[in-house]
Design an enzyme around this catalytic site. Structure first.
Site, short mmCIF file in Angstrom:
data_model
loop_
_atom_site.label_atom_id
_atom_site.label_comp_id
_atom_site.label_asym_id
_atom_site.label_seq_id
_atom_site.Cartn_x
_atom_site.Cartn_y
_atom_site.Cartn_z
N CYS A 148 31.80 49.52 42.26
CA CYS A 148 32.47 48.80 43.39
C CYS A 148 33.96 48.75 43.29
O CYS A 148 34.69 48.09 43.99
CB CYS A 148 31.85 47.38 43.30
SG CYS A 148 29.93 47.42 43.52
N HIS A 298 36.33 43.14 47.43
CA HIS A 298 34.94 43.89 47.75
C HIS A 298 33.91 43.27 48.19
O HIS A 298 33.76 41.72 47.97
CB HIS A 298 34.41 44.39 46.13
CG HIS A 298 33.32 44.67 45.92
ND1 HIS A 298 32.61 45.74 46.94
CD2 HIS A 298 32.24 44.29 45.27
CE1 HIS A 298 31.36 45.89 46.52
NE2 HIS A 298 30.69 44.92 45.65
N ASN A 328 26.75 44.68 50.81
CA ASN A 328 27.72 45.55 49.92
C ASN A 328 27.62 46.84 49.84
O ASN A 328 26.23 47.46 49.55
CB ASN A 328 26.76 44.86 48.45
CG ASN A 328 27.92 45.05 47.21
OD1 ASN A 328 28.64 46.22 47.18
ND2 ASN A 328 27.50 44.61 46.11
#
Length: 372
Positions: A148, A298, A328
């Site tokens: 990420c 993020h 995500n």
């Protein structure tokens, strides 16, 4: 900037790059005066799979509900690769859109950084992207694996290649298909993730136009246990062990386990470390908390985004978020959200963005940059 022995001449003639050796994208020209380089973001693009999976869809395969998911995560939908789609194609589509916005021909790309932990090839997908884009000058292309945080590490790497090595056009792509490593019977993890790709073109410019102001980059291997997909040997060995002259050869087949995550620990880690990292990046950039227009994190979980924004005292109207629509998407989440914000007109040329990525590794990174 260090003393440099060679300078590359880059079109247009007013832009010059510097290098520490002879391995840059252009041939050195003698007699050209040294100048420091800057870099800026001039194009962006994104791509998502066609399959849209809602919370209600997930409720048909695991014990969950739309309310349970949305209240805890802010997520309502996500996109998942299926059929003949693959991650490389998404990366290529996102990259093409970024090049089109920047009005840059693929043949003028000097470097492709593919930020991904779930590529289509164990040895990296960047060269596949290079070929599909038609970069016929055979520019360097390689993968960065940092989950990420990957996109921001790619952005930092792009700035280094431009400011220290004379590259002119660098494609930074964030692309992940975490759905490939999700346990679809675990309602604590399968609800969170989606697949996507996002890209930006980072371009050399005069130092006075530099748009990458500051970075803060960290990792902590001690926390890796909280978010991991480990290598494992298959329990059943299908290869006969008879008549082998060497013990334990050939080795058993292997694969990677499904993603395992301690959500509580990741939440505490993010809301503690990310504000500190952004503040450190702002300090390195010579800016304060009021000197940026947008906070772009993020897109892991709306609660994390809200928690970080609260600690930084950033009002919700200055926070870019699209986690509700995509979940995500790992390394793709920041460039995907940026692309949507730019194309919708929310982010305008000249706006300053404070961005942060965090996740597996554990890694976390922040960047302060100007769009356009």
């Amino acid at each position: 900037m260090l003393e440099i022995l060679q300078v590359f001449h880059l079109d247009p003639p007013s832009i010059k790059g510097v290098t520490l050796s002879s391995w840059g994208p252009k041939e050195p020209i003698e007699g050209v005066r040294l100048v420091n380089m800057g870099c800026k973001l001039v194009g962006c693009g994104s791509a998502v799979p066609s399959l849209k999976v809602s919370n209600n869809d997930l409720a048909k395969i695991v014990d969950t509900s739309d309310e349970w998911i949305s209240v805890r995560t802010g997520i309502r939908n996500r996109r998942v690769l299926s059929g003949k789609e693959n991650l490389t194609d998404l990366a290529v589509e996102a990259a093409r859109k970024a090049l089109e916005m920047a009005e840059v021909n693929p043949k003028d790309v000097d470097l492709i950084l593919m930020c991904s932990s779930t590529g289509d090839d164990l040895f990296g997908s960047a060269p596949l992207v290079q070929k599909a884009l038609g970069c016929n000058s055979n520019p360097l292309a390689f993968d960065i694996t940092a989950a990420c945080s990957g996109f921001l590490l790619g952005l930092f790497s792009a700035s280094c290649y431009i400011k220290a090595a004379g590259f002119k056009n660098v494609l930074v792509i964030g692309a992940d298909a975490v759905s490939r490593f999700v346990d679809w019977t675990d309602r604590g993890s399968c609800i969170l993730f989606g697949d996507a790709a996002g890209a930006v073109l980072v371009q050399a410019c005069d130092i006075g136009e530099d748009g990458l102001f500051g970075f803060d980059l960290h990792s902590d291997g001690d926390g890796k246990r909280h978010l991991i997909s480990t290598f494992k040997e298959n329990e059943t060995d299908h290869v006969s062990s008879k008549n082998h002259s060497v013990s334990n050869l050939p080795p058993k087949g292997s694969s990677y386990s499904c993603l395992q995550m301690n959500g509580r620990e990741i939440f505490k880690f993010a809301v503690r470390m990310v504000p500190q990292s952004i503040e450190a990046a702002l300090e390195k950039a010579g800016l304060s908390g009021s000197d940026f227009d947008w906070l772009l994190l993020h897109q892991a979980n709306q609660r994390i985004i809200d928690g970080v924004a609260t600690r930084l005292e950033v009002p919700s109207e200055r926070v870019i978020t699209n986690v509700a629509n995509y979940g995500n998407t790992s390394a793709a989440s920041i460039p995907l959200a940026l692309d949507e914000a730019v194309r919708s007109g929310k982010v305008q040329p000249g706006h300053v963005i404070a961005a942060a990525g965090f996740g597996a590794g554990l890694t976390w990174a922040s960047a302060i940059f100007r769009w356009g």
